[in-house]
Scaffold this motif. Structure first.
Motif, mmCIF file in Angstrom:
data_model
loop_
_atom_site.group_PDB
_atom_site.id
_atom_site.type_symbol
_atom_site.label_atom_id
_atom_site.label_comp_id
_atom_site.label_asym_id
_atom_site.label_seq_id
_atom_site.Cartn_x
_atom_site.Cartn_y
_atom_site.Cartn_z
ATOM 1 N N PHE A 222 0.840 -1.194 0.000
ATOM 2 C CA PHE A 222 0.000 0.000 0.000
ATOM 3 C C PHE A 222 0.872 1.239 0.000
ATOM 4 N N ARG A 223 0.500 2.210 -0.826
ATOM 5 C CA ARG A 223 1.132 3.526 -0.757
ATOM 6 C C ARG A 223 0.098 4.492 -0.199
ATOM 7 N N VAL A 224 0.466 5.195 0.877
ATOM 8 C CA VAL A 224 -0.474 6.087 1.553
ATOM 9 C C VAL A 224 0.115 7.498 1.591
ATOM 10 N N PRO A 225 -0.447 8.422 0.807
ATOM 11 C CA PRO A 225 0.015 9.814 0.905
ATOM 12 C C PRO A 225 -0.255 10.356 2.314
ATOM 13 N N GLY A 226 0.684 11.130 2.856
ATOM 14 C CA GLY A 226 0.521 11.688 4.190
ATOM 15 C C GLY A 226 -0.270 12.982 4.199
ATOM 16 N N SER A 227 -0.449 13.542 5.388
ATOM 17 C CA SER A 227 -1.118 14.847 5.589
ATOM 18 C C SER A 227 -2.514 14.910 4.984
ATOM 19 N N GLN A 228 -3.239 13.784 5.028
ATOM 20 C CA GLN A 228 -4.622 13.789 4.545
ATOM 21 C C GLN A 228 -5.564 14.118 5.697
ATOM 22 N N SER A 229 -6.789 14.503 5.353
ATOM 23 C CA SER A 229 -7.825 14.754 6.368
ATOM 24 C C SER A 229 -9.054 13.907 6.044
ATOM 25 N N TYR A 230 -9.611 13.320 7.082
ATOM 26 C CA TYR A 230 -10.893 12.624 6.919
ATOM 27 C C TYR A 230 -11.979 13.676 6.747
ATOM 28 N N GLN A 231 -12.902 13.430 5.808
ATOM 29 C CA GLN A 231 -13.985 14.383 5.590
ATOM 30 C C GLN A 231 -15.229 13.964 6.378
ATOM 31 N N ALA A 232 -15.954 14.959 6.891
ATOM 32 C CA ALA A 232 -17.222 14.679 7.575
ATOM 33 C C ALA A 232 -18.259 14.323 6.510
ATOM 34 N N LYS A 233 -18.937 13.194 6.677
ATOM 35 C CA LYS A 233 -19.824 12.689 5.638
ATOM 36 C C LYS A 233 -21.095 12.104 6.252
#
Length: 433
Positions: A222-233
């Motif tokens: 798996f490649r996971v880009p950093g500094s992501q944010s979960y969105q409220a959904k």
């Protein structure tokens, strides 16, 4: 509710509609991704189970706000900043412990307490501990077991190896955590990967939450880009196919007009195959717009099916095959022997008592169908097994005489409302003290 037996009386006709039992796996994951978002998310039809209730409790301890009514949970998340808590108690919920060991590494110092020493307390979590240590997290533990103290605060992304041979939950834990870290990560799974289906469910929920993860086809890298944010959904928990399998099988063995809602056609649950199997048996049903509509006429044809990917729906399929024309064979199902009871030997013994013509092999169940129905008129031991209880109920609907199922309250292990739902559709079932 104490020891309760149940009488199933012959029921020629079922009619009505129900919302399926909600999936526990999806509920637990939606509650978590909602907590990891900044802002407010809504989860419709969340399940209530040991795992999901532990997750509800722990995300609130970590700083999420949760308001719940009959149909939904509204969750205001803590994002990438969980509260600095000293202790978390997951009760006996292993998946929740593992997912939250990852998230808790964002806290400076938290201890997961050991409240079920004879159950969860005996299970090791070394594979995840080793992975977290690669990320610069200090973990104090009792030979891989609870209590587990995590001194985190600043986990680092990067190259991480995790074993998949004991459980896929360790991998899922890293997939929830790594998008929040500053660095990009590469996760490599070593050994074999158990329960690929469930990893697919984790990835599906992460994608719905706005997270990007690049997975190899075999889920080993798996490649996971950093500094992501979960969105409220807003999420809707899909129905549970294993539980719904019993309701659908009941509908195909009777004269029926039954609608079961919240069963997505494209579901990643292996047990969604129950719909294909009932179609192969020539049951009159449609599956569209997340609804299965059965117009049963009680007439079924025998089937051969490899049950490996749909283990938790096999007993219900076998119950339907009891009334099919011809000989059905369910093969590659040996792991049914290692569940709450031996779901081959024990289950078939009870089916025989009820009048079914069945035989077993080490990894197969063979059913010689009796379209004319079975005798019934017996008391049956369900071996405290929720899936056996549901499957025997189906058989009772088409027996000539009532069947009594001992200790049927154990159905609550996975589907507390099963008999309420069956009654709502017109099944003649009643509790006896």
């Amino acid at each position: 509710m104490g020891h309760m037996d149940l009488i199933v009386k012959p029921t020629p006709r079922l009619q009505g509609e129900i919302g399926a039992l909600s999936s526990k796996n999806y509920t637990t994951r939606y509650l978590l991704v909602a907590a990891l978002a900044e802002g407010t998310s809504t989860v419709y039809f969340p399940a209530h189970s040991e795992d999901s209730d532990a997750m509800r409790r722990c995300i609130q301890d970590l700083g999420a706000v949760l308001v719940e009514d009959e149909e939904k949970a509204v969750i205001t998340g803590f994002g990438r900043h969980p509260r600095d808590v000293k202790e978390l108690n997951v009760g006996n919920a292993g998946a929740v412990l593992r997912f939250l060991m990852g998230i808790a590494s964002l806290c400076p110092d938290v201890t997961f307490v050991n409240t079920y020493p004879d159950s969860l307390g005996k299970r090791p979590h070394d594979d995840l501990i080793v992975a977290l240590e690669q990320m610069g997290v200090e973990v104090e533990h009792n030979d891989g077991r609870l209590p587990i103290r995590i001194r985190g605060g600043r986990p680092k992304g990067g190259r991480i190896q995790v074993s998949g041979s004991v459980s896929s939950q360790y991998l899922s834990a890293l997939l929830f955590l790594t998008p929040l870290l500053a660095e990009d990560s590469e996760i490599e799974v070593t050994g074999d990967l158990k329960s690929k289906v469930v990893v697919g469910q984790t990835l599906e929920v992460l994608e719905q939450a706005g997270i990007v993860i690049h997975a190899s086809d075999d889920y080993m890298r798996f490649r996971v880009p950093g500094s992501q944010s979960y969105q409220a959904k807003t999420y809707t928990v899909q129905g549970d196919y294993p539980g719904s399998a019993a309701v659908l099988a009941a509908a195909v063995v009777t004269e029926s007009d039954v609608l079961v809602k919240r069963l997505p056609v494209e579901s990643k649950q292996g047990e969604r195959a129950v719909v294909d199997v009932l179609r192969m048996m020539e049951a009159p049903l449609t599956h569209e717009h997340d609804e299965v509509h059965v117009k049963g006429n009680g007439k079924l044809k025998a089937v051969e099916f490899d049950g490996d990917a749909a283990t938790d729906a096999v007993l219900a399929m076998v119950a339907a095959a009891v009334f099919a024309e011809g000989t059905s064979r369910f093969y590659n199902v040996e792991n049914l022997r290692y569940k709450e009871c031996d779901r081959i030997t024990d289950y078939l013994a009870e089916l025989r008592k009820a009048g079914a013509n069945v035989e077993e092999r080490q990894a197969e169940i063979i059913v010689h169908g009796r379209p004319e129905g079975v005798e019934g008129g017996v008391e049956i031991n369900a071996h405290y097994d929720h899936r056996v209880i549901m499957a025997l109920t189906i058989v009772g609907l088409r027996a000539k005489q009532p069947i009594t199922i001992k200790d049927a309250h154990h159905v609550a292990k996975s589907y507390p409302q099963f008999f309420e739902h069956m009654k709502a559709l017109g099944a003649q079932v009643e509790w006896v003290k």
